[in-house]
Design a protein around this motif. Structure first.
Motif, PDB file in Angstrom:
ATOM      1  N   PRO A 164       4.750  -9.016 -14.698  1.00 54.40           N
ATOM      2  CA  PRO A 164       4.304 -10.248 -14.024  1.00 54.40           C
ATOM      3  C   PRO A 164       4.436 -10.172 -12.500  1.00 54.40           C
ATOM      4  N   TYR A 165       5.547  -9.619 -12.022  1.00 56.04           N
ATOM      5  CA  TYR A 165       5.741  -9.444 -10.582  1.00 56.04           C
ATOM      6  C   TYR A 165       4.641  -8.539 -10.016  1.00 56.04           C
ATOM      7  N   SER A 166       4.371  -7.426 -10.699  1.00 55.10           N
ATOM      8  CA  SER A 166       3.364  -6.478 -10.227  1.00 55.10           C
ATOM      9  C   SER A 166       1.976  -7.100 -10.221  1.00 55.10           C
ATOM     10  N   ARG A 167       1.673  -7.913 -11.216  1.00 59.74           N
ATOM     11  CA  ARG A 167       0.370  -8.606 -11.246  1.00 59.74           C
ATOM     12  C   ARG A 167       0.224  -9.532 -10.046  1.00 59.74           C
ATOM     13  N   THR A 168       1.264 -10.312  -9.791  1.00 62.35           N
ATOM     14  CA  THR A 168       1.213 -11.249  -8.669  1.00 62.35           C
ATOM     15  C   THR A 168       1.095 -10.499  -7.354  1.00 62.35           C
ATOM     16  N   ARG A 169       1.890  -9.456  -7.191  1.00 60.56           N
ATOM     17  CA  ARG A 169       1.850  -8.660  -5.955  1.00 60.56           C
ATOM     18  C   ARG A 169       0.456  -8.091  -5.737  1.00 60.56           C
ATOM     19  N   GLN A 170      -0.136  -7.546  -6.792  1.00 54.50           N
ATOM     20  CA  GLN A 170      -1.464  -6.956  -6.649  1.00 54.50           C
ATOM     21  C   GLN A 170      -2.512  -8.015  -6.316  1.00 54.50           C
ATOM     22  N   SER A 171      -2.378  -9.215  -6.873  1.00 55.84           N
ATOM     23  CA  SER A 171      -3.345 -10.273  -6.565  1.00 55.84           C
ATOM     24  C   SER A 171      -3.254 -10.671  -5.092  1.00 55.84           C
ATOM     25  N   VAL A 172      -2.052 -10.671  -4.529  1.00 60.42           N
ATOM     26  CA  VAL A 172      -1.889 -10.952  -3.098  1.00 60.42           C
ATOM     27  C   VAL A 172      -2.552  -9.853  -2.277  1.00 60.42           C
ATOM     28  N   ILE A 173      -2.317  -8.612  -2.645  1.00 66.30           N
ATOM     29  CA  ILE A 173      -2.913  -7.477  -1.927  1.00 66.30           C
ATOM     30  C   ILE A 173      -4.435  -7.519  -2.031  1.00 66.30           C
ATOM     31  N   ASP A 174      -4.954  -7.809  -3.210  1.00 65.90           N
ATOM     32  CA  ASP A 174      -6.404  -7.822  -3.418  1.00 65.90           C
ATOM     33  C   ASP A 174      -7.121  -8.869  -2.575  1.00 65.90           C
ATOM     34  N   ARG A 175      -6.416  -9.907  -2.143  1.00 67.19           N
ATOM     35  CA  ARG A 175      -7.033 -10.969  -1.351  1.00 67.19           C
ATOM     36  C   ARG A 175      -6.944 -10.737   0.151  1.00 67.19           C
ATOM     37  N   ASN A 176      -6.353  -9.611   0.578  1.00 64.81           N
ATOM     38  CA  ASN A 176      -6.145  -9.401   2.001  1.00 64.81           C
ATOM     39  C   ASN A 176      -6.498  -7.965   2.389  1.00 64.81           C
ATOM     40  N   PRO A 177      -7.553  -7.767   3.180  1.00 62.61           N
ATOM     41  CA  PRO A 177      -7.968  -6.406   3.559  1.00 62.61           C
ATOM     42  C   PRO A 177      -6.875  -5.588   4.260  1.00 62.61           C
ATOM     43  N   ALA A 178      -6.066  -6.221   5.105  1.00 60.19           N
ATOM     44  CA  ALA A 178      -5.004  -5.474   5.790  1.00 60.19           C
ATOM     45  C   ALA A 178      -3.957  -4.976   4.797  1.00 60.19           C
ATOM     46  N   LEU A 179      -3.661  -5.780   3.787  1.00 63.91           N
ATOM     47  CA  LEU A 179      -2.713  -5.346   2.760  1.00 63.91           C
ATOM     48  C   LEU A 179      -3.316  -4.257   1.879  1.00 63.91           C
ATOM     49  N   GLN A 180      -4.616  -4.350   1.612  1.00 62.61           N
ATOM     50  CA  GLN A 180      -5.292  -3.298   0.850  1.00 62.61           C
ATOM     51  C   GLN A 180      -5.188  -1.970   1.596  1.00 62.61           C
ATOM     52  N   GLU A 181      -5.389  -2.036   2.911  1.00 60.42           N
ATOM     53  CA  GLU A 181      -5.289  -0.829   3.731  1.00 60.42           C
ATOM     54  C   GLU A 181      -3.865  -0.260   3.679  1.00 60.42           C
ATOM     55  N   ARG A 182      -2.877  -1.135   3.745  1.00 57.78           N
ATOM     56  CA  ARG A 182      -1.473  -0.699   3.690  1.00 57.78           C
ATOM     57  C   ARG A 182      -1.164  -0.058   2.340  1.00 57.78           C
ATOM     58  N   GLU A 183      -1.696  -0.609   1.261  1.00 54.57           N
ATOM     59  CA  GLU A 183      -1.489  -0.050  -0.079  1.00 54.57           C
ATOM     60  C   GLU A 183      -2.153   1.333  -0.191  1.00 54.57           C
ATOM     61  N   LEU A 184      -3.364   1.466   0.349  1.00 58.55           N
ATOM     62  CA  LEU A 184      -4.030   2.771   0.345  1.00 58.55           C
ATOM     63  C   LEU A 184      -3.233   3.803   1.142  1.00 58.55           C
ATOM     64  N   HIS A 185      -2.680   3.364   2.268  1.00 61.69           N
ATOM     65  CA  HIS A 185      -1.861   4.260   3.080  1.00 61.69           C
ATOM     66  C   HIS A 185      -0.625   4.712   2.296  1.00 61.69           C
ATOM     67  N   LYS A 186       0.012   3.771   1.591  1.00 63.62           N
ATOM     68  CA  LYS A 186       1.182   4.097   0.773  1.00 63.62           C
ATOM     69  C   LYS A 186       0.829   5.181  -0.245  1.00 63.62           C
ATOM     70  N   MET A 187      -0.297   5.038  -0.896  1.00 65.99           N
ATOM     71  CA  MET A 187      -0.689   6.016  -1.914  1.00 65.99           C
ATOM     72  C   MET A 187      -1.081   7.356  -1.285  1.00 65.99           C
ATOM     73  N   ALA A 188      -1.679   7.333  -0.099  1.00 66.34           N
ATOM     74  CA  ALA A 188      -2.025   8.585   0.589  1.00 66.34           C
ATOM     75  C   ALA A 188      -0.758   9.335   0.997  1.00 66.34           C
ATOM     76  N   VAL A 189       0.232   8.612   1.486  1.00 68.81           N
ATOM     77  CA  VAL A 189       1.513   9.240   1.835  1.00 68.81           C
ATOM     78  C   VAL A 189       2.166   9.823   0.582  1.00 68.81           C
ATOM     79  N   LEU A 190       2.096   9.092  -0.516  1.00 69.22           N
ATOM     80  CA  LEU A 190       2.654   9.591  -1.773  1.00 69.22           C
ATOM     81  C   LEU A 190       1.961  10.886  -2.190  1.00 69.22           C
ATOM     82  N   ALA A 191       0.639  10.923  -2.122  1.00 72.27           N
ATOM     83  CA  ALA A 191      -0.098  12.130  -2.508  1.00 72.27           C
ATOM     84  C   ALA A 191       0.319  13.322  -1.650  1.00 72.27           C
ATOM     85  N   THR A 192       0.509  13.108  -0.359  1.00 72.73           N
ATOM     86  CA  THR A 192       0.942  14.184   0.542  1.00 72.73           C
ATOM     87  C   THR A 192       2.352  14.641   0.194  1.00 72.73           C
TER      88      THR A 192
END
Length: 194
Positions: free
Chosen positions: A100-128
């Motif tokens: 439930p926490y993860s669903r809510t967090r993702q819904s907040v991110i999905d509604r904000n382009p700057a947060l989407q960018e931050r999430e993509l950056h997090k995953m890119a850093v993880l991949a590296t």
């Protein structure tokens, strides 16, 4: 004034998520987050550099969950077996009660382009980070980079399925299924060019 209590970053995170979900990310201030749990804005900024970081706190633990799985793999494990170990370990970081926490967090991110960018950056850093860990295991490029990207791609797809409404399978089970799809895709015969 409220006495110090343990778990201040976590309390601020929960309060931030609740306010972001109900009022909107842009409409919520750091002071409001702090006040909602009886703290000062100054206390908020002792723990987070900005309100966005309240959603991304703990990224090191997230990455470590994958690395722990990689470290547990035998030295002679194939890269795809190490991918599977990393995914199993990371899945344990997301028990069903966290959904439930993860669903809510993702819904907040999905509604904000700057947060989407931050999430993509997090995953890119993880991949590296994961690609570097594969290199440390002796996997050469481009295989190390492909393996690191594969872990994050499989995890991202599995996580998206895990937080869907009505989904009740564990993240580990979903990640296993997605990894099986990747294995099937990479072992399929190439389609002749038309």
């Amino acid at each position: 004034m409220v006495r110090w209590e343990p778990g201040t970053p976590e309390r601020l995170q929960r309060a931030a998520l609740e306010l972001f979900a109900t009022r909107g990310f842009e409409e919520t201030t750091a002071a409001e987050i702090a006040q909602s749990v009886g703290l000062t804005e100054r206390t908020f900024f002792r723990h987070f550099s900005d309100k966005r970081e309240a959603l991304f706190h703990g990224q090191e633990l997230f990455a470590q969950a994958f690395l722990t799985g990689m470290d547990a793999a035998p030295p002679d494990a194939s890269p795809i077996e190490v991918v599977a170990g990393a995914l199993r370990s990371a899945s344990a970081f997301f028990p069903d009660e966290r959904r439930p926490y993860s669903r809510t967090r993702q819904s907040v991110i999905d509604r904000n382009p700057a947060l989407q960018e931050r999430e993509l950056h997090k995953m890119a850093v993880l991949a590296t980070t994961l690609a570097d860990a594969f290199r440390a295991r002796g996997v050469a490029d481009p295989a190390a980079s492909l393996a690191g990207q594969s872990v994050t791609a499989v995890f991202g797809i599995a996580f998206t399925q895990w937080i869907r409404d009505g989904e009740d399978r564990s993240l580990a089970d979903i990640a296993d299924d997605v990894l099986a799809e990747l294995r099937a895709l990479t072992s399929a015969s190439p389609t002749p060019a038309g």
